[in-house]
Scaffold this active site. Structure first.
Site, short mmCIF file in Angstrom:
data_model
loop_
_atom_site.label_atom_id
_atom_site.label_comp_id
_atom_site.label_asym_id
_atom_site.label_seq_id
_atom_site.Cartn_x
_atom_site.Cartn_y
_atom_site.Cartn_z
N GLN A 51 0.82 -1.22 0.00
CA GLN A 51 0.00 0.00 0.00
C GLN A 51 0.85 1.27 0.00
O GLN A 51 0.34 2.35 -0.28
CB GLN A 51 -0.93 0.03 1.22
CG GLN A 51 -2.04 -1.00 1.15
CD GLN A 51 -2.94 -0.89 2.36
OE1 GLN A 51 -2.64 -1.43 3.41
NE2 GLN A 51 -4.04 -0.15 2.22
N CYS A 88 -10.71 0.17 3.74
CA CYS A 88 -9.30 0.07 3.38
C CYS A 88 -8.79 1.45 3.00
O CYS A 88 -9.47 2.17 2.26
CB CYS A 88 -9.16 -0.89 2.19
SG CYS A 88 -7.47 -1.09 1.63
N LEU A 89 -7.61 1.80 3.48
CA LEU A 89 -7.04 3.11 3.15
C LEU A 89 -6.78 3.25 1.65
O LEU A 89 -6.70 4.37 1.15
CB LEU A 89 -5.74 3.34 3.94
CG LEU A 89 -5.89 3.45 5.46
CD1 LEU A 89 -4.53 3.57 6.13
CD2 LEU A 89 -6.77 4.63 5.84
N HIS A 134 -3.53 -8.23 1.23
CA HIS A 134 -2.79 -7.20 0.46
C HIS A 134 -1.45 -7.75 -0.05
O HIS A 134 -1.00 -7.38 -1.13
CB HIS A 134 -2.50 -5.98 1.33
CG HIS A 134 -3.60 -4.96 1.39
ND1 HIS A 134 -4.08 -4.30 0.28
CD2 HIS A 134 -4.31 -4.47 2.43
CE1 HIS A 134 -5.04 -3.45 0.65
NE2 HIS A 134 -5.20 -3.55 1.95
CO CO Z 1 -6.51 -2.46 3.08
#
Ligand code: CO
Length: 162
Positions: A51, A88-89, A134
């Site tokens: 991420q 989720c960011l 992720h």
């Molecule tokens: Co996430």
């Protein structure tokens, strides 16, 4: 420590598989510290290295019981199933209902290089499963049985209160 840029859904890096970490060096320690800072700044409860654009198997989580840093995390046992909301960011303004195990046992390396096993339940288990996904290029939206915009969900909550 420094803030890192959070990659958003549509960025191809979020769909790649992250590589195992074989050696914990200063770069990995800095990465983990930066991930914690970035997660806190964004008011998140978890963040995985891809991420922030790094394809390494590293995750940070804080579900309100303190920060935990997981290197090469692996679910070795899972029991039960709960459907609940998650966000989720990397997927801003959405929430979705996802089925996750109620309880997981997870093996990981801490940032001293020691192997550890923890057991997690409920929301903590959910966060761990979400972050490990992720590392394999999976977003919760792939698994969600229903997805809402955050505004829609607030409307639903208001109606329920009336
Ligand atoms: Co996430």
């Amino acid at each position: 420590m420094a803030l890192r840029e959070i990659r958003l859904d549509g960025d191809p890096i979020l769909r790649k598989k992250s590589k195992e970490i074989t050696k914990i060096n200063d770069r990995i320690k800095t990465l983990l510290d930066d991930m914690v800072e970035t997660m806190n700044e964004a008011n998140g409860v978890g963040l995985a290295a891809p991420q922030v654009g790094i394809l390494r198997r590293a995750v940070v989580i804080d579900v309100g019981e303190g920060v935990i840093k997981l290197i090469n995390p692996e679910i070795i046992e899972a029991n039960g199933a709960i459907i609940d909301l998650e966000g989720c960011l990397s997927v801003p303004n959405l929430n979705g209902k996802v089925e996750r195990p109620e309880k997981v046992k997870v093996r990981f390396m801490d940032n001293n290089g020691d192997m550890k096993i923890i057991e997690a339940t409920d929301f903590f288990a959910r966060a761990i499963c979400h972050e490990i996904d992720h590392l394999d290029g999976i977003l919760y939206t792939d698994k969600a049985i229903e997805i809402f915009s955050v505004e829609e969900e607030e409307e639903v909550e208001v109606q329920e209160e009336e």
